[in-house]
Scaffold this active site. Sequence first.
Site, PDB file in Angstrom:
ATOM      1  N   ASP A  29       0.854  -1.189   0.000  1.00  0.00           N
ATOM      2  CA  ASP A  29       0.000   0.000   0.000  1.00  0.00           C
ATOM      3  C   ASP A  29       0.887   1.235   0.000  1.00  0.00           C
ATOM      4  OD1 ASP A  29      -1.970   1.865   0.410  1.00  0.00           O
ATOM      5  OD2 ASP A  29      -2.207   1.413   2.551  1.00  0.00           O
ATOM      6  N   ASN A  31      -0.416   4.549  -0.167  1.00  0.00           N
ATOM      7  CA  ASN A  31      -1.030   5.788   0.336  1.00  0.00           C
ATOM      8  C   ASN A  31      -1.747   5.605   1.668  1.00  0.00           C
ATOM      9  OD1 ASN A  31      -3.132   4.255  -0.521  1.00  0.00           O
ATOM     10  ND2 ASN A  31      -4.104   5.821  -1.774  1.00  0.00           N
ATOM     11  N   ASP A  33      -4.124   3.813   2.759  1.00  0.00           N
ATOM     12  CA  ASP A  33      -5.573   3.607   2.925  1.00  0.00           C
ATOM     13  C   ASP A  33      -5.862   2.150   3.304  1.00  0.00           C
ATOM     14  OD1 ASP A  33      -5.102   2.296   0.565  1.00  0.00           O
ATOM     15  OD2 ASP A  33      -6.695   3.277  -0.575  1.00  0.00           O
ATOM     16  N   ASP A  37      -1.823  -1.135  -3.800  1.00  0.00           N
ATOM     17  CA  ASP A  37      -2.121  -0.361  -5.009  1.00  0.00           C
ATOM     18  C   ASP A  37      -0.970  -0.430  -6.010  1.00  0.00           C
ATOM     19  OD1 ASP A  37      -0.219   1.401  -3.870  1.00  0.00           O
ATOM     20  OD2 ASP A  37      -1.805   2.349  -2.689  1.00  0.00           O
ATOM     21  N   ASP A 106      -5.518  -9.868 -15.839  1.00  0.00           N
ATOM     22  CA  ASP A 106      -6.552 -10.855 -15.535  1.00  0.00           C
ATOM     23  C   ASP A 106      -7.849 -10.398 -16.196  1.00  0.00           C
ATOM     24  OD1 ASP A 106      -7.996 -12.863 -14.222  1.00  0.00           O
ATOM     25  OD2 ASP A 106      -6.782 -12.647 -12.408  1.00  0.00           O
ATOM     26  N   ASP A 207     -10.083 -15.525 -17.009  1.00  0.00           N
ATOM     27  CA  ASP A 207     -10.820 -15.965 -15.822  1.00  0.00           C
ATOM     28  C   ASP A 207     -12.059 -16.777 -16.212  1.00  0.00           C
ATOM     29  OD1 ASP A 207     -11.366 -15.644 -12.869  1.00  0.00           O
ATOM     30  OD2 ASP A 207     -13.210 -14.769 -13.655  1.00  0.00           O
ATOM     31  N   GLU A 261      -7.997 -20.211 -17.203  1.00  0.00           N
ATOM     32  CA  GLU A 261      -8.349 -20.854 -15.932  1.00  0.00           C
ATOM     33  C   GLU A 261      -9.406 -21.917 -16.239  1.00  0.00           C
ATOM     34  OE1 GLU A 261     -10.213 -19.758 -11.571  1.00  0.00           O
ATOM     35  OE2 GLU A 261     -11.096 -18.970 -13.385  1.00  0.00           O
ATOM     36  N   HIS A 336      -4.592 -17.116  -5.377  1.00  0.00           N
ATOM     37  CA  HIS A 336      -5.404 -16.363  -4.424  1.00  0.00           C
ATOM     38  C   HIS A 336      -6.707 -17.106  -4.095  1.00  0.00           C
ATOM     39  CE1 HIS A 336      -7.043 -15.753  -8.326  1.00  0.00           C
ATOM     40  NE2 HIS A 336      -8.124 -15.190  -7.809  1.00  0.00           N
ATOM     41  N   ASP A 337      -6.949 -18.242  -4.723  1.00  0.00           N
ATOM     42  CA  ASP A 337      -8.190 -18.982  -4.498  1.00  0.00           C
ATOM     43  C   ASP A 337      -8.024 -20.183  -3.577  1.00  0.00           C
ATOM     44  OD1 ASP A 337      -9.789 -17.327  -6.044  1.00  0.00           O
ATOM     45  OD2 ASP A 337      -9.421 -18.456  -7.881  1.00  0.00           O
TER      46      ASP A 337
HETATM   47  C1  NOJ Z   1     -11.828 -17.278 -10.567  1.00  0.00           C
HETATM   48  C2  NOJ Z   1     -11.069 -16.295  -9.741  1.00  0.00           C
HETATM   49  O1  NOJ Z   1      -9.753 -16.746  -9.590  1.00  0.00           O
HETATM   50  C3  NOJ Z   1     -11.812 -16.153  -8.443  1.00  0.00           C
HETATM   51  O2  NOJ Z   1     -11.086 -15.415  -7.491  1.00  0.00           O
HETATM   52  C4  NOJ Z   1     -13.147 -15.517  -8.733  1.00  0.00           C
HETATM   53  O3  NOJ Z   1     -13.913 -15.489  -7.552  1.00  0.00           O
HETATM   54  C5  NOJ Z   1     -13.921 -16.307  -9.802  1.00  0.00           C
HETATM   55  N1  NOJ Z   1     -13.107 -16.712 -10.904  1.00  0.00           N
HETATM   56  C6  NOJ Z   1     -15.037 -15.479 -10.362  1.00  0.00           C
HETATM   57  O4  NOJ Z   1     -14.553 -14.510 -11.247  1.00  0.00           O
END
Ligand code: NOJ
Length: 566
Positions: A29, A31, A33, A37, A106, A207, A261, A336-337
Site C-alpha cells: 500500500d 497511500n 488507505d 495499489d 486478468d 478468468d 483458468e 489467491h483462491d
Molecule cells: C476465478 C477467480 O480466480 C476467483 O477469485 C473468482 O472469484 C472467480 N473466478 C469469479 O470470477
Amino acid sequence: MPGNKYFSTQKKWWKEAVVYQIYPRSFKDSNDDGIGDLRGIISRLDYLQNLGINVIWLNPVFSSPNDDMGYDVSDYRNIMKEMGTINDFEELLEGLHQRGIKLIADLVLNHTSDEHEWFVQSKSSRTNPYRNFYHWWPAEKGTPPKRFSVFHEEGAWIYNETTDSYFLHYFSRKQPDLNWENPLVRKEMYDMMKFWLDKGVDGFRLDAFTFISKDLSFPPIPEKYQNDYFSYYASGPGLHDYIKEMTAEVFSRYDIMTVGEASGITHEQALLFTGTDRKEIQSLYHFDHANWGRNKNNLYYPDATNRKLTDLKKIFTKWNTAFENDGWGAVYLTTHDQGRMISRFGNDTSYRNESSKLLFTFLLSMRGTPYIYQGDEIGMCNIRFEKIGDYRDLHTINYYNHLAATGGDLKSFIDAQKETARDNSRTPFQWNPDTNAGFTGGNPWIKVNPDYNRINAETAETDPDSILHFARKIIALRKSLPVLVYGDYKLIEEDSETLFVFTRQFENEKVLVILNFSDHRNTFTIPAGFILMKELINNYPVKTVPVNNQIILQPWQAIVFKYNIQ
Ligand code: NOJ
C-alpha cells in the site's frame, strides 16, 4: 506440425517464463488507505527483478465495487480507484518492461459487476439496447430452471422487479453472467482486450473462460451433476467458436501469452483448447490438485484421507501426459483462491524452511510454465482466522451465513476454513518486522498474519539460508537450463507415499529431481544404470554422497542432479 513432438520442444518465451502472481490488494500500500495499489507495486520493482521472475500475473485492477475482490468489473477500461490511475498502470508497465518483466492482465470474461453500465442499462427495461448483454428469464415463463451459484446457496437466478424477469449469475449476485451469444458483447470484449494490448500488456489470464458458453436451453441437470458446476454449467456449444474468434480477432495479432483458468476440464479436453492446430489459447491451468486434501462432496471442508502423495503424483503426471506432445500447461501450487502453498503441501511448523524450498524445487523443475504466488518465496503461512468477522471473502462469509440460517455447525466450518479459506493466501505481504509488516501505515483491509515478526522479506534477506535466497537460486537454475523447460518428464518411484522423484531429459541433458515429501528421513535407491554427475541444487547444506547406490534423505530434502546413463 501439430500434435507431435515438434511443438513440445519448440522455443517460446511464454514456455520459458517464470510467472509471479501479484494479488495487488495485498502486495504493498503506497497511500496508507490499507489497500495495496499500483504505486505500491512500483515501489517494489527491484524486489521483483531480484527474484528473477520474468512475467507478472496481476489479479484484476479494473474499476470494481469489490464484491468479489475485483472479479466484478464495473469498467474494464479504468483502474479501480483504490488501486490508482491509468497513468500509474502505464508507469508500472514501463517499469516492468525496463526490467525485462512482462505483465499479463486478468480478464474477467464470464461476468461483469451489476454496477457496470451495461447491466445498469440492461436491467432498466426489456427493450433497452443492452438487454441482451446478459441472460434474462421472463417471469411469465414461470420459475427459471434450477441452477446453482458458486457463491450463493439460493441459486443462480435473481428476480428483477422493474422488468419482471430473472437474471443469471453463476458466481456472486453482483456478478451477472454476460451473454456471449450476442455478437455485440463479443465485439465489446475484443475491443477492450485490444485497448490493453495496445498499451503494451503482454497477455491475459482468462478468468473462468469455460463458462462463457452455456446450454441456454437449461435442460434439467442429471442427478450425478447436481453439484458439479464445472462440467455441467460451463463448456457450452459455442465455447470453442468464441475462443477461436477471440484468437483471430485479438490474440493472433500480438506476441502475447494466454493462459486459461480451466476448472473442471478433463485432460482429454485440454488439447482442444491448447493444441497448435486449434488456434485457441496457448496454455491452461487445471484444478485437480486444488481439491487434493479436501472433502470431495463439499470443498469448503478438508479431508485428511484425500491427501495421498501418490494421488498428487498421478494428477501431475496425468496432466503432463496431456501436454506431452502438444499444447502447454501451467504448474502452480496455490493462487489467491486456495490456502498457502506451504500450509497445504508442506509442513508450515517444524519444517517451514525445508518444505518451502522443496515445493519451490518442485515448481521450478516440473514441466510446464511455473507460477509462484506472492509471499510463498518468504514462506508465508495460512492465517487461520478464529472468527468469521476477520474474513473478507464472500465465499466464506456467504456459506457461514447459510449455515447460520439453516442451523449448521458453525464451529466445524470455522475450523475447516483454517485450511480451505481463500483469505488464507490473501493476507498482506510481509515486508518487514515493523507495524503491519510494512504493508501499510494505515489500517489493513484484512488482518496481517501475526507471524510477521519472524516471517518477512527483510529478515529473509539477511539470512543466507532463507527460503527467499533459495527461491532466487532455483529460479536462476530454471532459466539457465533448457532441460527444465523443454525436457520430457518421467515419474519414477510411482508407488511411494513419501518420495516424488522424476527425470527430465532434453537432447543430451538429463536431470533427476528427488523430493522427500515427509517429516522423516528416507532412503532413495538410485535406479540401475544412472550415473549421478553434478548436484545442481540441494535444500540442505551438506553435499549428497550416495552410499551403495542409496541416498539418505533428510526430512523434506530436495536435490536435483545432472545424470548420465551407463
Ligand atoms: C476465478 C477467480 O480466480 C476467483 O477469485 C473468482 O472469484 C472467480 N473466478 C469469479 O470470477
